[in-house]
Design an enzyme around this catalytic site. Structure first.
Site, PDB file in Angstrom:
ATOM      1  N   GLU A  18       0.816  -1.214   0.000  1.00 51.44           N
ATOM      2  CA  GLU A  18       0.000   0.000   0.000  1.00 51.44           C
ATOM      3  C   GLU A  18       0.849   1.264   0.000  1.00 51.44           C
ATOM      4  OE1 GLU A  18      -3.153   0.562  -0.506  1.00 51.44           O
ATOM      5  OE2 GLU A  18      -3.449  -1.571  -0.837  1.00 51.44           O
TER       6      GLU A  18
ATOM      7  N   CYS B 224     -19.832   0.605 -16.166  1.00 48.39           N
ATOM      8  CA  CYS B 224     -19.655   0.796 -14.723  1.00 48.39           C
ATOM      9  C   CYS B 224     -20.710  -0.003 -13.955  1.00 48.39           C
ATOM     10  CB  CYS B 224     -19.760   2.279 -14.371  1.00 48.39           C
ATOM     11  SG  CYS B 224     -19.637   2.598 -12.593  1.00 48.39           S
TER      12      CYS B 224
ATOM     13  N   CYS C 115     -18.785   4.946 -18.352  1.00 50.19           N
ATOM     14  CA  CYS C 115     -20.048   4.782 -17.620  1.00 50.19           C
ATOM     15  C   CYS C 115     -20.872   3.607 -18.132  1.00 50.19           C
ATOM     16  CB  CYS C 115     -20.866   6.066 -17.700  1.00 50.19           C
ATOM     17  SG  CYS C 115     -20.033   7.508 -16.990  1.00 50.19           S
TER      18      CYS C 115
ATOM     19  N   CYS D 130     -25.587   5.879  -9.778  1.00 48.56           N
ATOM     20  CA  CYS D 130     -24.625   6.989  -9.802  1.00 48.56           C
ATOM     21  C   CYS D 130     -25.374   8.272 -10.135  1.00 48.56           C
ATOM     22  CB  CYS D 130     -23.532   6.719 -10.832  1.00 48.56           C
ATOM     23  SG  CYS D 130     -22.393   8.104 -11.057  1.00 48.56           S
TER      24      CYS D 130
ATOM     25  N   CYS E  69     -13.851   4.404 -13.755  1.00 42.86           N
ATOM     26  CA  CYS E  69     -14.270   5.768 -13.427  1.00 42.86           C
ATOM     27  C   CYS E  69     -13.051   6.683 -13.476  1.00 42.86           C
ATOM     28  CB  CYS E  69     -14.937   5.785 -12.050  1.00 42.86           C
ATOM     29  SG  CYS E  69     -15.837   7.309 -11.683  1.00 42.86           S
TER      30      CYS E  69
END
Length: 461
Positions: A69, A236, A233, A242, A226
């Site tokens: 990370e 998605c 879209c 959304c 995104c």
């Protein structure tokens, strides 16, 4: 100012929508997740009174996620894959990392990846965690962010959710983009009330059953679907709930967006409402609002790559020095450099080179610089600085004597000493090494210098 044509309720989901959001995102992740070396099954920690051997795997999993990370912050996944694999081969456990000497064993593993304070923070966090009994390792994001040096709220949430299956939300650039669009938050979501709202939403939305997978799915969605400028879209998984996508459809149908103001009006969204034409072409990508970028400052420097060759072994050595402990690239190895800052270039770079030698080479040895040549100017871009280096390449006699704080290092060791990427870039330029065509810094043919003295490139950048 805020855009008060809607209430705060616009930026929230019903419980049914929350469940739909979670389910859609998890399904998306199961179908599309990338195979990466740090992606393994979570390992739930045992009870606090469990024997130490029961903690071995949970601590190992926590360490693996912590390393990945911190590496993934501001570095591409494909780059991190190489560095992560090498890191885990060299420092396979939390204990081995904590006990490793930073300058000689830790930093060299990071060399070339940039943003070197991340490496220092990772080492500090490992040293702190290694001192704790495993049962004392915090289990909430707030406790991690407050108690573990070098770890912020994002890293804490990612580590706890992915490694230990703790239902903790995360917020990074990808998450901000996804949530600001999903809930139509038209503001700079990196700070203030908008950022607090994003964190609140992230913690409310995180899946309690698969929090690690949910958080990785959220980041993955922002990274591959995104995206900032051209969101996909149509594919998605959360497009149906959304709110930015819903707005886009309303506008493209020739209608006007209207919200009923109920309860408390929104005091987060700003009044920067685009024209109808802009909305038709750019409605989803208008979220979130991006702050004005600070112009990068221009800095200039003279850099010299000194080389000498051992007459018996023919091994090549290069002169390096450690950068100051504070400031840009603090504590990393680099080649001899004269900083001009934001000043204009000197008119005669050859004269500057000869003047600078006094800082690096003892008086009696200056005649032992056999050849030198200007190699031109090379740009290296940092997040806040555009750094241009005028690079000279100099061949010195084996008997040359340098001033204090400078060291000769073999060419093969340049790869392992912890050299900053700026230095390596200038080194490759001086020796005409094409980065993508070599597997080792020692894999090159030495270029010929065409003159023993004055050769100046009048290149401008």
């Amino acid at each position: 100012m805020s855009d008060s044509n809607h209430s705060l309720d616009l930026h929230s989901y019903t419980q049914l929508e929350v469940e739909r959001f979670r389910e859609s995102l998890i399904q998306f992740y199961d179908k599309t997740k990338r195979i990466l070396p740090w992606r393994k099954k979570e390992c739930i920690p045992p009870s606090e009174d469990s024997p130490l051997e029961d903690w071995e795997q949970p601590v190992q999993r926590l360490y693996e996620v912590l390393v990945s990370e911190i590496m993934l912050q501001q570095t591409r996944v494909e780059t991190v894959k190489r560095y992560y694999t090498k890191w885990m081969e060299t420092l396979p456990t939390l204990k081995s990392c904590a006990e490793a000497e930073y300058n000689t064993q830790v930093m060299p593993l990071w060399s070339g990846m940039g943003f070197y304070t991340r490496c220092k923070r990772l080492h500090q966090a490992c040293q702190h965690l290694a001192k704790l009994h495993p049962s004392e390792i915090p289990r909430t994001g707030d406790e991690w962010a407050k108690g573990i040096p070098g770890v912020g709220p994002y890293t804490a949430g990612a580590v706890l959710s992915i490694a230990w299956k703790q239902p903790t939300g995360i917020v990074d650039g990808n998450v901000i983009r996804v949530l600001s669009r999903a809930l139509a938050i038209h503001s700079d979501c990196s700070k203030g009330k908008a950022n607090a709202l994003i964190w609140k939403l992230a913690n409310e939305l995180v899946d309690p059953v698969r929090p690690g997978d949910f958080n990785q799915a959220l980041m993955e969605l922002g990274a591959i679907t995104c995206t900032p400028q051209s969101p996909r879209c149509s594919v998605c998984p959360i497009s149906e709930i959304c709110k930015a996508y819903q707005e886009q459809n309303v506008i493209r149908d020739g209608n006007t967006i209207k919200y009923d103001i109920e309860d408390v009006p929104c005091n987060i969204c700003i009044t920067d409402i685009p024209s109808k034409e802009d909305l038709q072409n750019w409605v989803v990508a208008r979220y979130p609002v991006h702050p004005a970028k600070t112009k990068q400052r221009e800095e200039r420097a003279l850099v010299v790559i000194f080389q000498k060759t051992d007459p018996s072994t023919k091994e090549k050595f290069f002169l390096i020095r450690k950068r100051p402990s504070a400031g840009l690239l603090a504590g990393l190895w680099d080649f001899p450099t004269i900083e001009f800052g934001q000043e204009s270039w000197p008119k005669d770079m050859d004269a500057e080179f000869q003047k600078s030698i006094a800082q690096w080479i003892s008086n009696d040895s200056r005649s032992l610089i056999k050849k030198y040549q200007s190699r031109g100017r090379y740009l290296h871009i940092f997040s806040h600085i555009r750094k241009t280096s005028h690079v000279f390449y100099a061949i010195a006699s084996p008997d040359i004597v340098t001033n204090e704080d400078f060291f000769w290092i073999s060419q093969s060791d340049l790869e392992h000493v912890g050299m900053c990427e700026l230095g390596l870039k200038n080194y490759r330029a001086a020796l005409e090494i094409k980065k993508r065509k070599v597997t080792s810094l020692s894999n090159f043919k030495e270029p010929k210098l065409t003159s023993a003295r004055r050769i100046v490139t009048k290149a401008e950048c």
